[in-house]
Design an enzyme around this catalytic site. Sequence first.
Site, PDB file in Angstrom:
ATOM      1  N   ILE A  57     -41.214 -19.938  -0.272  1.00 13.99           N
ATOM      2  CA  ILE A  57     -42.258 -20.752  -0.906  1.00 13.99           C
ATOM      3  C   ILE A  57     -43.546 -19.961  -1.051  1.00 13.99           C
ATOM      4  CG2 ILE A  57     -43.746 -22.774  -0.604  1.00 13.99           C
ATOM      5  CD1 ILE A  57     -41.351 -24.240   0.573  1.00 13.99           C
ATOM      6  N   TYR A  84     -42.668 -31.933  15.380  1.00 13.37           N
ATOM      7  CA  TYR A  84     -42.779 -31.458  13.999  1.00 13.37           C
ATOM      8  C   TYR A  84     -43.498 -32.485  13.130  1.00 13.37           C
ATOM      9  CZ  TYR A  84     -41.257 -29.305   9.593  1.00 13.37           C
ATOM     10  OH  TYR A  84     -41.216 -28.701   8.351  1.00 13.37           O
ATOM     11  N   LYS A 104     -47.038 -31.875  11.207  1.00  9.63           N
ATOM     12  CA  LYS A 104     -47.172 -31.960   9.758  1.00  9.63           C
ATOM     13  C   LYS A 104     -48.134 -33.076   9.350  1.00  9.63           C
ATOM     14  CE  LYS A 104     -44.773 -28.399   9.023  1.00  9.63           C
ATOM     15  NZ  LYS A 104     -45.452 -27.174   8.523  1.00  9.63           N
ATOM     16  N   THR A 127     -34.566 -22.934   0.987  1.00 13.76           N
ATOM     17  CA  THR A 127     -35.081 -21.712   1.585  1.00 13.76           C
ATOM     18  C   THR A 127     -34.210 -21.409   2.801  1.00 13.76           C
ATOM     19  OG1 THR A 127     -36.536 -22.850   3.138  1.00 13.76           O
ATOM     20  CG2 THR A 127     -37.441 -22.389   0.939  1.00 13.76           C
TER      21      THR A 127
END
Length: 274
Positions: free
Chosen positions: A13, A167, A171, A202
């Site tokens: 990215i 996580y 975020k 990815t």
Amino acid sequence: MTDVTVVVGAGAIGQAIARRVSSGRHVVLADLKRDNAEQAARVLELAGFTTTATTVDVSDRDSVRALIRTVTGLGDVKLLVQAAGVSPSQAPVATILKVDLYGTAMLLEEFGEVIASGGSAIVISSQSGHRLPALTPGQDRQLATAPAEELLDLPFVREIDDTLLAYQISKRCNSLRVRGQAPRWGRRGARVNAISPGIVITPLAWDELNGERAAFYRDMLARSPAGRAGTPDEIAALAALIAGPEGGYITGSDFLIDGGATANFFHGPDAQGT
């Protein structure tokens, strides 16, 4: 002076964004692993870009300051892309919080001291921050504005013992942090925003699609309105709009780009959200 794009986390990215917006700029690719940075630099060099590969540990302020000395020695920092991070399948709770939560907050503090007028930052967050059970307004404000050095000691952060929740909190903080930093960056004539992708193909996404939560993620894709994963180039297209002249009125914002997966989570036929 040369204009500089700084990509922290030299993955797919970050590379896609740099390639989309950095014609005529010097591109600095910084990663925890030098091999990753050098490989990304070679790819961009072959595409005609001038690059520098270096290392950085986003969980260490001295390492980030060393990176800043390198990039400011090359020219004016016009774009910071914060794409470094670890997923719930890749690291324990403490590492996720130190890298994804503290690291991003600290990086914005430090680059906010040197970003050039007319510059901007793009933080790569995640749809996971939008699925977090509701926090209190006070907790949201702490994630947005508390000094980076205090984040890991917040009571509701210290009690986290699950990697997915770590996580999600991280975020959520990323998405809120750009709001908290926007006034400060604005005083330098700069902007700061976040992008929250869903599953984008990815190497990190492949870890998730083949890890312990593989069934969950594959089901998410199947049920999403788009019916597929995204690509790094789709994230780069959004980043180019946000960071470019047509996005000049955009700052302190977070953009969810997940093929409708979050919409389905909350409002689909088998909605799980509340």
